[in-house]
Design an enzyme around this catalytic site. Structure first.
Site, mmCIF file in Angstrom:
data_model
loop_
_atom_site.group_PDB
_atom_site.id
_atom_site.type_symbol
_atom_site.label_atom_id
_atom_site.label_comp_id
_atom_site.label_asym_id
_atom_site.label_seq_id
_atom_site.Cartn_x
_atom_site.Cartn_y
_atom_site.Cartn_z
ATOM 1 N N GLY A 1 -22.059 -37.382 151.824
ATOM 2 C CA GLY A 1 -21.174 -37.768 152.936
ATOM 3 C C GLY A 1 -20.151 -36.693 153.225
ATOM 4 N N GLY B 1 -18.115 -36.541 156.537
ATOM 5 C CA GLY B 1 -17.325 -37.711 156.922
ATOM 6 C C GLY B 1 -15.834 -37.430 156.894
ATOM 7 C CD GLN B 2 -10.647 -40.802 157.721
ATOM 8 O OE1 GLN B 2 -11.196 -41.808 157.295
ATOM 9 N NE2 GLN B 2 -9.395 -40.785 158.109
ATOM 10 C CG ASP C 1 -31.113 -40.795 153.548
ATOM 11 O OD1 ASP C 1 -30.174 -41.346 152.944
ATOM 12 O OD2 ASP C 1 -31.795 -41.359 154.422
ATOM 13 C CE1 TYR D 1 -17.290 -49.448 152.932
ATOM 14 C CE2 TYR D 1 -15.272 -50.712 153.159
ATOM 15 C CZ TYR D 1 -15.919 -49.537 152.838
ATOM 16 O OH TYR D 1 -15.187 -48.458 152.408
ATOM 17 C CE LYS E 1 -17.487 -48.595 149.428
ATOM 18 N NZ LYS E 1 -17.841 -47.323 148.795
ATOM 19 C CB ILE F 1 -8.154 -42.407 154.482
ATOM 20 C CG1 ILE F 1 -8.487 -43.035 153.116
ATOM 21 C CG2 ILE F 1 -7.745 -40.946 154.331
ATOM 22 C CD1 ILE F 1 -7.378 -43.024 152.089
#
Ligand code: SER
Length: 325
Positions: free
Chosen positions: A11, A14-15, A56, A146, A150, A176
């Site tokens: 990832g 990503g952010q 992936d 989600y 988690k 974040i």
């Protein structure tokens, strides 16, 4: 201290991944941090600053191949589907988050890796959890797919630690906020979008109510928390994959007011959508005593210092016509 030599970041575009990869390259050496990406084309800086691989994490064999090719001893597993996208496509969320996590853990166990970092989130909590100063040990009954992935991720990560001695670590990130890469598909995304729109248009239509309070953190603190936990002495850790980390809490209205101090003409309107229910099921503030005691966690930014820094960065880019990179 953990003997971390060769890191793979999943990832990585990503952010969090995009900035964390650069910070890890700075710390451990550019060639020692491999950025893995799947869909979104990596930025020039990510491409030019170190090794990059397309892959992936749901494909276990391909993922194992990447780890072998680069002789990886540490995986920082940031690839995930976030809460809002997860509610729109629960099966995709289950597939990516559950299978991605178990693949990372299995590949790391088989290769006796030094460390694995798998982040969790405030989404691990649910409506039955105390919402103010949410304790480290509390009810974990999330209502989002989600959040379910988690909680399962925390449990299976600790399982690998206790059963196999694999050094898995994780922290429950709040929302974040950052100025480099936009988040995608999360409920806390409004707290980033509002800054971009304030700079670009002087107005923002927020998708949660004005009185919605959530725990948030600025990216420099997020990077510090992540890297400090990675470097912590495992002998001092009583928790492993589920550290609460707090920083600041504010309502959407307070966020808008903080921006207004710098941009007086800024106007925020509120039009809650399906993400309101997700936000309402999450904590407002976090008790992070365990992280403070076990690995010395202490955040640096508050709402005002973050807002000043965010607006300076975004305004500078906007002037060059490159607000979105
Ligand atoms: N920021 C995430 C989200 O909103 C929570 O971990 O989905």
């Amino acid at each position: 201290m953990p003997d971390i030599k060769k890191i793979l970041v999943t990832g990585a575009v990503g952010q969090i991944g995009s900035e964390l990869t650069l910070a890890l390259r700075e710390k451990y050496g550019a060639d020692n941090v491999v950025a893995m990406w799947r869909k979104t084309e990596p930025s020039e800086v990510l491409k030019e600053s170190g090794p990059l691989v397309k892959g992936d994490v749901v494909d276990a064999n391909a993922f194992a191949g990447v780890c072998d090719e680069y002789d990886i001893d540490t995986v920082v597993h940031m690839a995930a589907i976030l809460s809002a996208t997860g509610e729109q496509n629960p099966m995709l969320c289950w597939d990516v988050n559950m299978n991605g996590t178990i693949n990372v853990l299995e590949v790391a166990r088989e290769r006796e890796m030094t460390q694995v970092l798998i982040p969790s989130s405030i989404a691990a909590f649910g409506p039955e959890t105390p919402r103010v100063n949410t304790p480290q040990e509390t009810v974990l009954k999330p209502r989002t797919m989600y959040g379910i992935t988690k909680v399962a991720g925390e449990l299976v990560s600790d399982y690998y630690f206790y059963k196999y001695g694999l050094d898995v670590r994780g922290l429950r990130y709040p929302g974040i906020i950052s100025a480099e890469t936009l988040p995608g598909g999360g409920t806390t995304d409004y707290a980033v979008e509002i800054y971009y729109k304030a700079v670009e248009e002087g107005k923002y239509n927020c998708f949660v109510r004005e009185d919605t309070v959530l725990p948030m953190m600025y990216m420099p603190d997020c990077l510090k928390a992540t890297m400090d936990l990675m470097e912590a002495d495992v002998a001092k850790l009583k928790h492993h994959s589920d550290f609460n980390v707090g920083s600041m809490s504010f309502s959407a209205g307070e966020l808008a007011a903080a921006i207004k101090k710098h941009i007086p003409e800024f106007e925020c309107t509120y039009e809650p959508d399906f993400r309101q229910a997700i936000a309402d099921s999450w904590p407002q503030s976090i008790d992070d005593g365990a992280a403070r005691e076990e690995w010395g966690w202490a955040p640096a930014y508050d709402l005002d210092s973050m807002t000043k820094d965010m607006l300076e960065k975004l305004e500078a880019r906007h002037k060059e016509g490159k607000l979105y990179g």
